[in-house]
Design an enzyme around this catalytic site. Structure first.
Site, PDB file in Angstrom:
ATOM      1  NE  ARG A  33       4.899   6.866   8.563  1.00 55.47           N
ATOM      2  CZ  ARG A  33       5.613   5.894   7.986  1.00 55.47           C
ATOM      3  NH1 ARG A  33       6.579   5.295   8.649  1.00 55.47           N
ATOM      4  NH2 ARG A  33       5.353   5.546   6.735  1.00 55.47           N
ATOM      5  CG  ASP A  34       5.488  13.888   4.524  1.00 53.41           C
ATOM      6  OD1 ASP A  34       6.576  14.430   4.809  1.00 53.41           O
ATOM      7  OD2 ASP A  34       5.058  13.814   3.362  1.00 53.41           O
ATOM      8  CB  VAL A  35       3.849  17.460  10.133  1.00 52.89           C
ATOM      9  CG1 VAL A  35       3.465  18.919  10.367  1.00 52.89           C
ATOM     10  CG2 VAL A  35       2.758  16.534  10.652  1.00 52.89           C
ATOM     11  CD  GLN A  36       7.266  17.888   3.541  1.00 52.93           C
ATOM     12  OE1 GLN A  36       7.952  18.671   2.879  1.00 52.93           O
ATOM     13  NE2 GLN A  36       7.442  16.565   3.505  1.00 52.93           N
TER      14      GLN A  36
END
Length: 208
Positions: free
Chosen positions: A28-31
């Site tokens: 949920r927080d691929v960056q």
């Protein structure tokens, strides 16, 4: 990044997500700040602080609790709307990451968060081939497939995305991702020389 190097990073991120998704965990927080590249060209996906476990019998809860997202720039349309994320939400984020690695900018950025969220929900990303030399049609199609607004229109799984990226990387360079990234690091002056293939790295013998 050069197209081959960007593809190699995205391929390794897709492999990490496939490993997590098979175990029911959605990142949920691929960056960028959650993707590390080692001096040997190895890629690590970190920070599962806002991940959810699909196996929970009730509404998903934060695995590590309390940590918020760093803005909407890498979020999928369904996350923007507050809907439950599924593995394909992570694939949207990989598409944003890959677009940014290739072009130097995110596909939906606006002057403020409200505009960015509206663009994520409604706007198509700008064509990569016009702005980035050397982007093959197969790579642009892969990015576009990741960035589809509806989850059902994206790759069905991280494994499917991994296969597509592996095929793209073969078009650019037959070398493994670690070698491609090692060469990119050497060209950028971040390491002195390209690291040997992982099969040639000898591990220290265990102590007697």
């Amino acid at each position: 990044l050069a197209p081959a190097a960007a593809t190699a990073v995205a391929l390794e991120v897709a492999r990490a997500l496939e490993h997590a998704h098979r175990r029911g965990v959605i990142h949920r927080d691929v960056q960028p700040r959650n993707v590390l590249v080692s001096r040997r060209g190895q890629v690590k996906l970190i920070n599962f602080a806002v991940a959810v476990d699909e196996r929970l019998p009730t509404a998903p809860e934060l695995l590590e609790g309390g940590t918020s997202f760093g803005g909407p720039g890498y979020m999928s349309p369904e996350q923007i709307l507050g809907e439950p994320a599924d593995p394909r939400s992570d694939l949207f984020s990989v598409g944003v990451l890959l677009y940014e690695m290739l072009s130097g900018k995110r596909p939906f950025d606006g002057p403020d968060e409200r505009t960015t969220t509206q663009r994520i929900r409604h706007d198509a990303p700008g064509p990569l081939a016009r702005a980035v030399p050397g982007v093959r049609g197969s790579l642009e199609r892969t990015v576009q497939h990741c960035l589809a607004k509806m989850p059902s229109d994206r790759f069905r799984s991280a494994a499917e995305l991994e296969a597509a990226l592996a095929s793209v990387l073969e078009e650019y360079d037959a070398q493994p991702p670690g070698q491609v990234l090692g060469q990119a690091l050497a060209r950028a002056g971040l390491i002195d020389e390209t690291p040997p293939p992982r099969s040639e790295i000898t591990e220290p013998a265990p102590a007697a």
